[in-house]
Motif scaffolding. Structure first.
Motif, PDB file in Angstrom:
ATOM      1  N   UNK A 136      48.466  52.272  47.239  1.00 53.82           N
ATOM      2  CA  UNK A 136      47.215  51.523  47.190  1.00 53.82           C
ATOM      3  C   UNK A 136      46.851  50.990  48.559  1.00 53.82           C
ATOM      4  N   UNK A 137      45.548  50.953  48.859  1.00 54.47           N
ATOM      5  CA  UNK A 137      45.096  50.215  50.035  1.00 54.47           C
ATOM      6  C   UNK A 137      45.181  48.726  49.698  1.00 54.47           C
ATOM      7  N   UNK A 138      45.512  47.908  50.696  1.00 55.34           N
ATOM      8  CA  UNK A 138      45.642  46.478  50.449  1.00 55.34           C
ATOM      9  C   UNK A 138      44.336  45.900  49.905  1.00 55.34           C
ATOM     10  N   UNK A 139      43.199  46.361  50.453  1.00 53.83           N
ATOM     11  CA  UNK A 139      41.902  45.852  50.002  1.00 53.83           C
ATOM     12  C   UNK A 139      41.676  46.148  48.519  1.00 53.83           C
ATOM     13  N   UNK A 140      42.082  47.370  48.111  1.00 54.13           N
ATOM     14  CA  UNK A 140      41.922  47.740  46.703  1.00 54.13           C
ATOM     15  C   UNK A 140      42.812  46.885  45.816  1.00 54.13           C
ATOM     16  N   UNK A 141      44.027  46.634  46.252  1.00 49.16           N
ATOM     17  CA  UNK A 141      44.958  45.803  45.487  1.00 49.16           C
ATOM     18  C   UNK A 141      44.385  44.399  45.285  1.00 49.16           C
ATOM     19  N   UNK A 142      43.840  43.825  46.363  1.00 47.60           N
ATOM     20  CA  UNK A 142      43.260  42.478  46.288  1.00 47.60           C
ATOM     21  C   UNK A 142      42.036  42.483  45.372  1.00 47.60           C
ATOM     22  N   UNK A 143      41.186  43.511  45.520  1.00 50.86           N
ATOM     23  CA  UNK A 143      39.993  43.593  44.664  1.00 50.86           C
ATOM     24  C   UNK A 143      40.370  43.702  43.188  1.00 50.86           C
ATOM     25  N   UNK A 144      41.436  44.463  42.900  1.00 48.62           N
ATOM     26  CA  UNK A 144      41.870  44.606  41.498  1.00 48.62           C
ATOM     27  C   UNK A 144      42.300  43.265  40.913  1.00 48.62           C
ATOM     28  N   UNK A 145      43.056  42.507  41.715  1.00 53.98           N
ATOM     29  CA  UNK A 145      43.515  41.187  41.250  1.00 53.98           C
ATOM     30  C   UNK A 145      42.321  40.250  41.039  1.00 53.98           C
ATOM     31  N   UNK A 146      41.406  40.230  42.017  1.00 59.20           N
ATOM     32  CA  UNK A 146      40.236  39.354  41.912  1.00 59.20           C
ATOM     33  C   UNK A 146      39.330  39.740  40.745  1.00 59.20           C
ATOM     34  N   UNK A 147      39.216  41.030  40.501  1.00 62.60           N
ATOM     35  CA  UNK A 147      38.367  41.477  39.390  1.00 62.60           C
ATOM     36  C   UNK A 147      38.927  41.007  38.054  1.00 62.60           C
ATOM     37  N   UNK A 148      40.250  41.085  37.891  1.00 62.22           N
ATOM     38  CA  UNK A 148      40.853  40.609  36.650  1.00 62.22           C
ATOM     39  C   UNK A 148      40.751  39.088  36.534  1.00 62.22           C
ATOM     40  N   UNK A 149      40.864  38.416  37.673  1.00 58.55           N
ATOM     41  CA  UNK A 149      40.725  36.956  37.668  1.00 58.55           C
ATOM     42  C   UNK A 149      39.302  36.552  37.292  1.00 58.55           C
ATOM     43  N   UNK A 150      38.323  37.297  37.789  1.00 57.39           N
ATOM     44  CA  UNK A 150      36.928  36.996  37.475  1.00 57.39           C
ATOM     45  C   UNK A 150      36.676  37.119  35.979  1.00 57.39           C
ATOM     46  N   UNK A 151      37.256  38.144  35.352  1.00 56.82           N
ATOM     47  CA  UNK A 151      37.079  38.332  33.921  1.00 56.82           C
ATOM     48  C   UNK A 151      37.787  37.253  33.113  1.00 56.82           C
ATOM     49  N   UNK A 152      38.973  36.841  33.585  1.00 51.41           N
ATOM     50  CA  UNK A 152      39.791  35.915  32.796  1.00 51.41           C
ATOM     51  C   UNK A 152      39.419  34.459  33.022  1.00 51.41           C
ATOM     52  N   UNK A 153      39.260  34.051  34.300  1.00 48.89           N
ATOM     53  CA  UNK A 153      39.037  32.633  34.600  1.00 48.89           C
ATOM     54  C   UNK A 153      37.700  32.384  35.282  1.00 48.89           C
ATOM     55  N   UNK A 154      36.935  33.454  35.526  1.00 46.82           N
ATOM     56  CA  UNK A 154      35.593  33.286  36.054  1.00 46.82           C
ATOM     57  C   UNK A 154      35.493  33.077  37.538  1.00 46.82           C
ATOM     58  N   UNK A 155      36.535  33.426  38.313  1.00 48.07           N
ATOM     59  CA  UNK A 155      36.473  33.219  39.753  1.00 48.07           C
ATOM     60  C   UNK A 155      37.489  34.109  40.454  1.00 48.07           C
TER      61      UNK A 155
END
Length: 515
Positions: free
Chosen positions: A467-486
């Protein structure tokens, strides 16, 4: 109990009309109400091969238009697409008694099928002096029964729209929707009129802005985001005008051929009204034409990318608005989500990059204007302002040991010690996030919290997982956005966790055994 016999023969698969024998009275009966029902039912045998179910219903409804009853009983009624012909004596008496009360504005507890039967009458203006009165009666009925029978709102909004096409009314459909606060039922029609707010678009979006931390933080944030969204829509509209297309064309495809249109789909309705040639255009660009008493419209179909494009516009607007207001966390709108939209958009002469640029430019200009400070200086007061400024300067400067010393400055703030990050409330969202994060993502979070771990090591870890580091971070943030809204991570010169979320994330890491 009914005292007549009746034989009904269903239509075969071919659709050929079969004669329905007139009811056969068993024995005598001096009841005038029953005789009225016999006469009404007997209309089915009058040229039976020419009747359709809707036409027979309309003819019977006009025959019974002024009939009133005072039946003291209540017979329950359940029938798909209810009609008089299949109702027994007690149900007919119950219905016409309830109808008489409803016309006086008295709505009693009754069966849903009776309600729909009354709706069918009103769609044909039966019992009303004008289409406007029939419309008012429909609204009164909806107000009385929508809470008890939510299914009404699965049918009535579409029929109310058709009502404004089929009948000429003294007001526009747009005015009707506004006056009755019914925008939620017609989001697709009003989202392109330039005044639609972000919530109207949210109804067709794959991204739910109402779960956003920014939008829900304060009422002021919601207002600012809505205002900047309308600015973005203005920019997109201007872009489309330059391309000689409409904003709606980005979302829907209109066929070039006119198709036959019959109002009030799924209702028992016969087109009884002879109308002059006319054209009706609704908000959103829907066009209906009546020629020689036949109605046509243009076939319109939504593109498969409709929800993704709406989501991108909303999310891109929010990302720009967060940045412009210096909100504590950031989000990004990934243009790659529009890959399946690219081909369709290219066909109408527009690119996803042009859409992105139009949003960025519009919101930049919106905040530049919003934050612009206008100072009006009266030239007559300039000399006075200079004198007062010199006087203030003299008072703030004193001599000490031959040197000038400025006084009046505030002392430095006392040391505050270690700042304690604010901790948001822990709820089910964090548990959901923990369940959504994969092992690789949780390992990455553990490395971020570990001491003496630099960016190189985290990047190497990401590379080892393909994985590219940017993609890894985006994946984590995307799941956080869905779960906790940020978002919870920020990737710049280094990878950091937002302070307010450290406690929850550490709890997730501790709960995950290290591999």
């Amino acid at each position: 109990m009914d005292i007549f016999a009746e034989i009904e023969i269903a239509e075969p698969q071919t659709g050929q009309k079969i004669a329905v024998p007139a009811p056969q009275i068993i024995g005598g009966d001096s009841d005038p109400v029953r005789q009225k029902f016999y006469d009404m039912r007997g209309m089915a045998s009058d040229n039976p091969y020419t009747w359709s179910g809707a036409r027979l219903f309309y003819k019977q409804a006009k025959f019974m238009e002024n009939f009133e009853d005072d039946y003291g009983g209540e017979m329950e009624f359940s029938m798909h697409c209810p009609c008089y012909q299949r109702m027994g004596y007690e149900r007919l008496r119950t219905y016409f008694t309830r109808r008489m009360a409803a016309r006086r504005g008295e709505f009693s507890d009754t069966s849903l099928s009776y309600v729909f039967l009354y709706v069918y009458e009103l769609l044909s203006c039966v019992g009303a002096d004008s289409p406007l009165q029939a419309l008012e009666n429909l609204l009164a009925l909806r107000q009385a029964y929508a809470e008890k029978f939510p299914v009404l709102d699965e049918y009535l909004p579409a029929w109310l729209k058709d009502f404004h096409v089929y009948y000429e009314l003294p007001h526009s459909f747009a005015q009707f929707v506004c006056d009755n606060n019914m925008h939620e039922f017609y989001a697709d029609l009003f989202m392109f009129d330039g005044n639609a707010d972000i919530l109207a678009w949210n109804k067709i979006s794959a991204y739910d802005v109402t779960k956003s931390k920014f939008y829900t933080a304060t009422a002021e944030n919601a207002t600012i985001l809505n205002d900047s969204f309308q600015a973005a829509i203005g920019g997109l509209t201007a872009l489309c005008e330059k391309k000689a297309i409409r904003l709606k064309d980005l979302f829907t495809h209109a066929g070039g051929d006119e198709i036959h249109w019959l109002p009030f789909r799924r209702a028992l309705f016969h087109p009884w009204l002879r109308q002059e040639n006319r054209t009706v255009e609704l908000p959103g660009g829907e066009i209906f034409k009546c020629k020689d008493n036949n109605w046509t419209t243009f076939h319109t179909a939504a593109y498969a990318h409709k929800k993704d494009l709406a989501a991108f516009i909303i999310k891109k607007t929010e990302a720009q608005t967060r940045a412009a207001t210096a909100f504590k966390t950031k989000i990004t709108a990934d243009p790659s989500t529009l890959l399946k939209a690219s081909a369709a958009l290219t066909e109408i002469g527009i690119t996803t990059r042009e859409i992105e640029n139009a949003i960025e430019k519009s919101i930049t200009e919106f905040f530049a204007e919003k934050n612009r400070i206008v100072i009006n200086v009266d030239r007559k007061n300039l000399d006075r302002i200079r004198v007062e400024a010199d006087d203030i300067t003299e008072k703030l400067v004193v001599e000490e040991d031959g040197k000038e010393k400025t006084v009046g400055a505030l002392p430095p703030p006392p040391p505050q010690g270690d700042a304690v990050p604010l901790t948001p409330k822990i709820g089910d969202g964090w548990a959901e996030l923990s369940s959504q994060l994969g092992e690789t993502e949780k390992e990455a979070l553990k490395m971020i919290f570990a001491e003496n771990v630099d960016m190189g090591k985290i990047k190497t870890f990401a590379d080892s997982k393909g994985l590219m580091l940017e993609i890894l971070v985006d994946n984590i943030n995307e799941k956080a956005m869905e779960a906790v809204g940020d978002n919870i991570l920020e990737l710049a010169d280094e990878l950091t966790v937002y302070d307010e979320y450290k406690n929850e994330l550490m709890a997730i890491c501790v709960a995950t055994p290290h591999r």
